[in-house]
Design a protein around this motif. Structure first.
Motif: not given
Ligand code: TYD
Length: 208
Positions: A76-92
């Motif tokens: 949950s923390d990994h998704l909130e802090r790392t994964i979703r922000p990266a995907l939303e910024a267009g990163r892989w």
């Protein structure tokens, strides 16, 4: 808005995933893609703290259900802090292990009910499912020999015995069948260049 891609690597012990995660990330960067390489459990400061608790200490002090909760708390923390922000910024995002490890280790291997794990997945992962999951498959003996060679045999998840690892392997193969839309089985037997070529073929095939 551009949205990045989410690729996860899964499999049992000694499958050589971690090397291949780094190689794929490098290859994608050579294509000028903005890549975030991460791992589970962990991948954010809070989730790394949970990892330190979960992977050390007396094996078996938690039930598989309790372990599932720890893994999904970290996730949950990994998704909130790392994964979703990266995907939303267009990163892989290229991630070493994700929710399928909970299905396989705590579920198929440990016996936590799949309904319980799927309800956690729905609540925590929700729509942020991987675009592509590479499931590294190899005979249990080969994987344990490799892990033993790395001196990792003593860590808590690697010291559980052959029967556990057989359930794990079958669990991952079943995940690949159930989630065939996003999963590709990678034959992890062979040298690193051969496996890297299989990984690249799957990525090119599934993510043009
Ligand atoms: P790690 O040293 O990263 O192992 P590997 O190199 O095999 O990926 O340790 C991660 C361990 O955590 C591994 O044994 C699998 C386990 N694990 C779970 O049991 N459930 C999970 O949801 C995740 C993400 C990992």
């Amino acid at each position: 808005m551009t949205h990045g891609r989410f690729i996860t690597f899964e499999g049992g012990e000694g499958a050589g995933k971690s090397t291949q995660v780094a190689r794929l990330a490098e290859r994608l960067r050579e294509r000028d893609l903005d890549v975030v390489q991460t791992r589970e459990p962990g991948g954010s400061p809070g989730a790394e703290d949970i990892r330190a608790i979960a992977l050390n200490g007396e094996p078996g002090r938690w039930s598989p259900m309790t372990e599932s909760l720890l893994m999904f708390a970290a996730r949950s923390d990994h998704l909130e802090r790392t994964i979703r922000p990266a995907l939303e910024a267009g990163r892989w995002v290229v991630c070493d292990r994700f929710a399928d490890s909970s299905r396989a280790y705590q579920g198929a291997g440990g016996g936590a009910p799949s309904t319980f794990i799927e309800s956690l997945d729905a609540a925590i992962v929700g729509a942020t499912q991987p675009d592509l999951t590479l499931i590294f498959d190899l005979p249990v003996e080969v994987g344990l020999d490799r892990a033993f060679g790395r001196g990792l045999f003593e860590t808590r998840f690697e010291s559980k015995g052959i029967a556990f690892h057989e359930r794990l392997r079958q669990g991952f193969l079943e995940i690949a069948r159930v989630h065939a839309d996003r999963c590709v089985i990678i034959d992890a037997v062979g040298d690193q260049d051969a496996v890297a070529a299989r990984v690249w073929a799957a990525v090119e095939d599934r993510l043009p």
